[in-house]
Design a protein around this motif. Structure first.
Motif, PDB file in Angstrom:
ATOM      1  N   ILE A  17      99.085  11.598  31.945  1.00  0.00           N
ATOM      2  CA  ILE A  17     100.530  11.794  31.981  1.00  0.00           C
ATOM      3  C   ILE A  17     100.885  13.108  32.662  1.00  0.00           C
ATOM      4  O   ILE A  17     101.837  13.182  33.441  1.00  0.00           O
ATOM      5  CB  ILE A  17     101.109  11.746  30.554  1.00  0.00           C
ATOM      6  N   MET A  21     103.285  13.273  35.880  1.00  0.00           N
ATOM      7  CA  MET A  21     104.584  13.902  35.668  1.00  0.00           C
ATOM      8  C   MET A  21     104.795  15.093  36.602  1.00  0.00           C
ATOM      9  O   MET A  21     105.899  15.283  37.138  1.00  0.00           O
ATOM     10  CB  MET A  21     104.705  14.354  34.209  1.00  0.00           C
ATOM     11  N   HIS A 158     100.907  21.941  33.994  1.00  0.00           N
ATOM     12  CA  HIS A 158     100.594  21.316  32.709  1.00  0.00           C
ATOM     13  C   HIS A 158      99.259  21.843  32.200  1.00  0.00           C
ATOM     14  O   HIS A 158      98.363  22.162  32.973  1.00  0.00           O
ATOM     15  CB  HIS A 158     100.584  19.784  32.823  1.00  0.00           C
ATOM     16  N   LEU A 189     113.065  16.767  33.715  1.00  0.00           N
ATOM     17  CA  LEU A 189     112.052  15.981  33.006  1.00  0.00           C
ATOM     18  C   LEU A 189     112.527  14.550  32.783  1.00  0.00           C
ATOM     19  O   LEU A 189     111.766  13.595  32.980  1.00  0.00           O
ATOM     20  CB  LEU A 189     111.740  16.652  31.665  1.00  0.00           C
ATOM     21  N   HIS A 190     113.788  14.382  32.398  1.00  0.00           N
ATOM     22  CA  HIS A 190     114.340  13.045  32.180  1.00  0.00           C
ATOM     23  C   HIS A 190     114.365  12.237  33.476  1.00  0.00           C
ATOM     24  O   HIS A 190     114.002  11.056  33.496  1.00  0.00           O
ATOM     25  CB  HIS A 190     115.756  13.149  31.609  1.00  0.00           C
ATOM     26  N   SER A 193     110.888  11.216  34.592  1.00  0.00           N
ATOM     27  CA  SER A 193     110.384  10.132  33.733  1.00  0.00           C
ATOM     28  C   SER A 193     110.965   8.793  34.162  1.00  0.00           C
ATOM     29  O   SER A 193     110.250   7.787  34.256  1.00  0.00           O
ATOM     30  CB  SER A 193     110.739  10.412  32.271  1.00  0.00           C
ATOM     31  N   ARG A 194     112.284   8.764  34.433  1.00  0.00           N
ATOM     32  CA  ARG A 194     112.919   7.517  34.879  1.00  0.00           C
ATOM     33  C   ARG A 194     112.344   7.056  36.216  1.00  0.00           C
ATOM     34  O   ARG A 194     112.098   5.862  36.427  1.00  0.00           O
ATOM     35  CB  ARG A 194     114.432   7.713  35.000  1.00  0.00           C
ATOM     36  N   LEU A 196     109.355   7.645  37.415  1.00  0.00           N
ATOM     37  CA  LEU A 196     108.004   7.114  37.203  1.00  0.00           C
ATOM     38  C   LEU A 196     108.053   5.684  36.682  1.00  0.00           C
ATOM     39  O   LEU A 196     107.288   4.818  37.123  1.00  0.00           O
ATOM     40  CB  LEU A 196     107.243   7.998  36.212  1.00  0.00           C
ATOM     41  N   ILE A 197     108.959   5.431  35.748  1.00  0.00           N
ATOM     42  CA  ILE A 197     109.108   4.076  35.213  1.00  0.00           C
ATOM     43  C   ILE A 197     109.502   3.111  36.332  1.00  0.00           C
ATOM     44  O   ILE A 197     108.961   2.008  36.443  1.00  0.00           O
ATOM     45  CB  ILE A 197     110.161   4.064  34.087  1.00  0.00           C
TER      46      ILE A 197
END
Length: 305
Positions: A17, A21, A158, A189-190, A193-194, A196-197
């Motif tokens: 992850i 990310m 990270h 970050l939000h 994440s979207r 990546l989805i």
């Protein structure tokens, strides 16, 4: 602007992850920046102008660092018009309401004499980094391209902390994010994440299409309805008045498809249904996979029999 986030995971998941990310944060989030400057009084990029402390090249580098926040779709114009003596800062940029300057105090130039400095600007929203290709004909009209750093995330690191014993070992993923202020680290970050989805969704659809093709190979079925035919059924089932008040924002479209449609002034479901597949394919950066994905989303939200 920076922040630290942590996530508890099973052994082996944190690295998977964390790497994905970090790449999404640095390469998949859209940002806004100045991509071109124009002034007829500038002979060439490395010249100096009487009454201005900085060289033209230094002014261009300062413009490159200006942080902007916007909901742009494509490009727009802005300009600077200031009179010396005095300092020219980001607050002297006159831009459309859709563009907001993050830090008005960012330095652009210092005028040491009572002269006028007028510069036209091109502002663009995109993602990643684009190196400006400098051609001689670019400079003939006083127009200078600027290396575009669209990335609102300036850096992301990270690290992993392991704890527990034997098969019970777990991991904590620490993710540190620095932004230029146009997005908060949490917003970045939000969005990452979207994105990546959205990148993984085609794999799910691809598996379904493969199964469907394998099934049809052994069965003589008619070909599926075309994009236009299937949307015509939706239009028939819904009143035009209803379609006019269903905005594409409500469809939870992937950011890239949403931005492509918005650039072409497609704001409602009615606007979309008035377009054929051929019309959509003429949109810049719009692919056949996007058409299929768009149809799938519409079928999910509305019944198309």
């Amino acid at each position: 602007m920076d922040a630290l986030f942590c996530l508890h995971l099973l052994k082996g998941q944190a690295d998977t992850i964390g790497i994905a990310m970090r790449r999404a944060l640095l390469g998949e989030i859209e940002g806004t920046c100045i991509t071109r400057a124009k002034s007829e009084k500038i002979p060439h990029e490395y010249s100096t102008i009487v009454g201005i402390q900085e060289s033209v090249h230094e002014i261009l580098m300062n413009l490159k660092e200006i942080g902007l926040r916007s909901n742009l779709y494509g490009t727009c114009g802005a300009f600077i018009c200031a009179r010396g003596p005095g300092y020219v800062t980001a607050q002297d940029i006159i831009s459309p309401p859709s563009v907001e300057i993050v830090d008005n105090t960012q330095h652009i130039a210092r005028l040491t004499e009572p002269i006028d400095l007028c510069i036209g600007l091109q502002i663009e929203r995109n993602r990643g980094y684009r190196y400006s290709i400098k051609r001689p004909n670019n400079f003939q009209d006083g127009s200078y391209p600027i290396d575009a750093v669209f990335m609102p995330v300036r850096n992301a690191n990270h690290s992993i902390h392991s704890y527990g014993n034997g098969n019970e070992r777990q991991e904590i993923l620490f993710l540190e994010i620095w932004t230029n202020g146009s997005l908060t680290p949490k917003e970045a970050l939000h969005e990452a994440s979207r994105n990546l989805i959205d990148l993984f969704i085609p794999f799910l659809h691809g598996e379904e299409e493969t199964l469907h093709l394998e099934y049809n190979r052994h069965k003589g079925t008619l070909p599926p309805l075309t994009f236009h035919d299937r949307l015509a059924k939706l239009r028939k089932n819904k009143k035009e008045r209803e379609l006019k008040y269903i905005f594409i924002d409500q469809l939870e479209l992937p950011p890239r498809i949403y931005n492509c449609l918005k650039r072409c002034n497609i704001h409602t479901l009615l606007d979309l249904l008035n377009k054929s597949q051929k019309d959509l394919m003429k949109i810049e950066d719009f692919r056949i996979e996007d058409v299929k994905q768009l149809l799938g989303i519409l079928e999910k939200h509305f019944t198309i029999d």
